[in-house]
Design a protein around this motif. Structure first.
Motif, PDB file in Angstrom:
ATOM      1  N   LYS A  75     -32.494 -75.261   7.768  1.00  0.00           N
ATOM      2  CA  LYS A  75     -33.883 -75.212   7.341  1.00  0.00           C
ATOM      3  C   LYS A  75     -34.756 -75.894   8.390  1.00  0.00           C
ATOM      4  O   LYS A  75     -34.279 -76.739   9.138  1.00  0.00           O
ATOM      5  CB  LYS A  75     -34.070 -75.941   6.008  1.00  0.00           C
ATOM      6  N   PHE A  76     -36.016 -75.516   8.408  1.00  0.00           N
ATOM      7  CA  PHE A  76     -36.965 -76.195   9.281  1.00  0.00           C
ATOM      8  C   PHE A  76     -37.260 -77.567   8.695  1.00  0.00           C
ATOM      9  O   PHE A  76     -37.474 -77.706   7.489  1.00  0.00           O
ATOM     10  CB  PHE A  76     -38.264 -75.394   9.409  1.00  0.00           C
ATOM     11  N   VAL A  77     -37.264 -78.592   9.536  1.00  0.00           N
ATOM     12  CA  VAL A  77     -37.507 -79.965   9.097  1.00  0.00           C
ATOM     13  C   VAL A  77     -38.972 -80.103   8.719  1.00  0.00           C
ATOM     14  O   VAL A  77     -39.859 -79.731   9.492  1.00  0.00           O
ATOM     15  CB  VAL A  77     -37.119 -80.964  10.201  1.00  0.00           C
ATOM     16  N   TRP A  78     -39.217 -80.654   7.531  1.00  0.00           N
ATOM     17  CA  TRP A  78     -40.576 -80.722   6.984  1.00  0.00           C
ATOM     18  C   TRP A  78     -40.772 -82.056   6.288  1.00  0.00           C
ATOM     19  O   TRP A  78     -39.819 -82.613   5.753  1.00  0.00           O
ATOM     20  CB  TRP A  78     -40.752 -79.593   5.963  1.00  0.00           C
ATOM     21  N   LEU A  93     -43.883 -79.631  17.992  1.00  0.00           N
ATOM     22  CA  LEU A  93     -43.883 -78.236  17.558  1.00  0.00           C
ATOM     23  C   LEU A  93     -42.714 -77.493  18.186  1.00  0.00           C
ATOM     24  O   LEU A  93     -42.034 -76.713  17.505  1.00  0.00           O
ATOM     25  CB  LEU A  93     -45.205 -77.551  17.931  1.00  0.00           C
ATOM     26  N   SER A  94     -42.439 -77.724  19.451  1.00  0.00           N
ATOM     27  CA  SER A  94     -41.300 -77.079  20.114  1.00  0.00           C
ATOM     28  C   SER A  94     -39.990 -77.456  19.436  1.00  0.00           C
ATOM     29  O   SER A  94     -39.129 -76.602  19.218  1.00  0.00           O
ATOM     30  CB  SER A  94     -41.243 -77.463  21.588  1.00  0.00           C
ATOM     31  N   MET A  95     -39.848 -78.741  19.101  1.00  0.00           N
ATOM     32  CA  MET A  95     -38.634 -79.178  18.404  1.00  0.00           C
ATOM     33  C   MET A  95     -38.531 -78.528  17.036  1.00  0.00           C
ATOM     34  O   MET A  95     -37.453 -78.080  16.632  1.00  0.00           O
ATOM     35  CB  MET A  95     -38.612 -80.704  18.276  1.00  0.00           C
ATOM     36  N   LEU A  96     -39.643 -78.482  16.304  1.00  0.00           N
ATOM     37  CA  LEU A  96     -39.663 -77.861  14.985  1.00  0.00           C
ATOM     38  C   LEU A  96     -39.189 -76.417  15.069  1.00  0.00           C
ATOM     39  O   LEU A  96     -38.347 -75.977  14.277  1.00  0.00           O
ATOM     40  CB  LEU A  96     -41.079 -77.921  14.393  1.00  0.00           C
ATOM     41  N   LEU A  97     -39.693 -75.662  16.037  1.00  0.00           N
ATOM     42  CA  LEU A  97     -39.331 -74.257  16.181  1.00  0.00           C
ATOM     43  C   LEU A  97     -37.872 -74.063  16.563  1.00  0.00           C
ATOM     44  O   LEU A  97     -37.292 -73.011  16.312  1.00  0.00           O
ATOM     45  CB  LEU A  97     -40.238 -73.576  17.211  1.00  0.00           C
ATOM     46  N   GLU A  98     -37.259 -75.083  17.171  1.00  0.00           N
ATOM     47  CA  GLU A  98     -35.843 -75.022  17.540  1.00  0.00           C
ATOM     48  C   GLU A  98     -34.920 -75.530  16.434  1.00  0.00           C
ATOM     49  O   GLU A  98     -33.712 -75.518  16.582  1.00  0.00           O
ATOM     50  CB  GLU A  98     -35.589 -75.827  18.821  1.00  0.00           C
ATOM     51  N   GLY A  99     -35.501 -76.006  15.337  1.00  0.00           N
ATOM     52  CA  GLY A  99     -34.692 -76.522  14.234  1.00  0.00           C
ATOM     53  C   GLY A  99     -34.255 -77.963  14.433  1.00  0.00           C
ATOM     54  O   GLY A  99     -33.353 -78.439  13.756  1.00  0.00           O
ATOM     55  N   ILE A 100     -34.899 -78.680  15.353  1.00  0.00           N
ATOM     56  CA  ILE A 100     -34.581 -80.081  15.642  1.00  0.00           C
ATOM     57  C   ILE A 100     -35.442 -80.970  14.758  1.00  0.00           C
ATOM     58  O   ILE A 100     -36.599 -80.654  14.478  1.00  0.00           O
ATOM     59  CB  ILE A 100     -34.839 -80.391  17.133  1.00  0.00           C
ATOM     60  N   ASP A 101     -34.901 -82.101  14.324  1.00  0.00           N
ATOM     61  CA  ASP A 101     -35.674 -83.046  13.520  1.00  0.00           C
ATOM     62  C   ASP A 101     -36.711 -83.710  14.415  1.00  0.00           C
ATOM     63  O   ASP A 101     -36.421 -84.661  15.129  1.00  0.00           O
ATOM     64  CB  ASP A 101     -34.770 -84.095  12.885  1.00  0.00           C
ATOM     65  N   TRP A 102     -37.924 -83.221  14.380  1.00  0.00           N
ATOM     66  CA  TRP A 102     -39.020 -83.694  15.225  1.00  0.00           C
ATOM     67  C   TRP A 102     -39.524 -85.060  14.798  1.00  0.00           C
ATOM     68  O   TRP A 102     -40.201 -85.737  15.551  1.00  0.00           O
ATOM     69  CB  TRP A 102     -40.166 -82.686  15.217  1.00  0.00           C
ATOM     70  N   ARG A 103     -39.177 -85.505  13.592  1.00  0.00           N
ATOM     71  CA  ARG A 103     -39.659 -86.803  13.101  1.00  0.00           C
ATOM     72  C   ARG A 103     -38.907 -87.964  13.736  1.00  0.00           C
ATOM     73  O   ARG A 103     -39.471 -89.032  13.940  1.00  0.00           O
ATOM     74  CB  ARG A 103     -39.513 -86.878  11.586  1.00  0.00           C
ATOM     75  N   HIS A 104     -37.622 -87.759  14.048  1.00  0.00           N
ATOM     76  CA  HIS A 104     -36.790 -88.829  14.606  1.00  0.00           C
ATOM     77  C   HIS A 104     -35.925 -88.299  15.751  1.00  0.00           C
ATOM     78  O   HIS A 104     -34.697 -88.326  15.661  1.00  0.00           O
ATOM     79  CB  HIS A 104     -35.879 -89.419  13.521  1.00  0.00           C
ATOM     80  N   PRO A 105     -36.537 -87.820  16.826  1.00  0.00           N
ATOM     81  CA  PRO A 105     -35.706 -87.341  17.934  1.00  0.00           C
ATOM     82  C   PRO A 105     -34.977 -88.517  18.583  1.00  0.00           C
ATOM     83  O   PRO A 105     -35.506 -89.626  18.653  1.00  0.00           O
ATOM     84  CB  PRO A 105     -36.714 -86.717  18.892  1.00  0.00           C
TER      85      PRO A 105
END
Length: 115
Positions: A75-78, A93-105
């Motif tokens: 799932k997309f991290v939200w 946004l790039s991380m989100l689109l790749e399915g990466i947890d953009w909140r805690h990279p």
């Protein structure tokens, strides 16, 4: 993904969105719910209840563009339990689109200790 101008603002709608909405319905949400002009050049990101589909609304200077992506696995991290709007950077946004947890990279390397 189409390259966005460097100063593009990215707004994420925190709650779930009805993914049956098209360009006009999402533009109304950007204006009335998110309180931003959909023709400002910002990117507006929406996610469905199941979490495997997102839609991006963007005004490129000539007209509104609607992009969608369905992720095959996961799932997309939200933001969980939040209502309202979140601001993301272009990198997030790039991380989100790749399915990466953009909140805690996390970095794959550790900086050297000064000593």
């Amino acid at each position: 993904m189409i390259a966005l101008p460097p100063a593009t603002r990215v707004w994420l709608a925190c709650g779930p969105t009805d993914m049956r909405k098209g360009m006009c319905g999402l533009a109304v949400m950007a204006q009335e719910v998110m309180k931003h002009n959909p023709h400002s050049g910002a990117v507006f990101v929406f996610r469905g209840r199941r979490g495997d589909l997102i839609k991006l609304l963007w005004y490129d200077g000539q007209g509104l563009c609607l992009f969608s992506k369905r992720i095959d696995r996961g799932k997309f991290v939200w933001p969980i339990g939040q209502i309202g709007v979140a601001h993301l950077s272009a990198a997030q946004l790039s991380m989100l689109l790749e399915g990466i947890d953009w909140r805690h990279p996390e970095r794959t390397w550790q900086p050297a200790l000064a000593g």
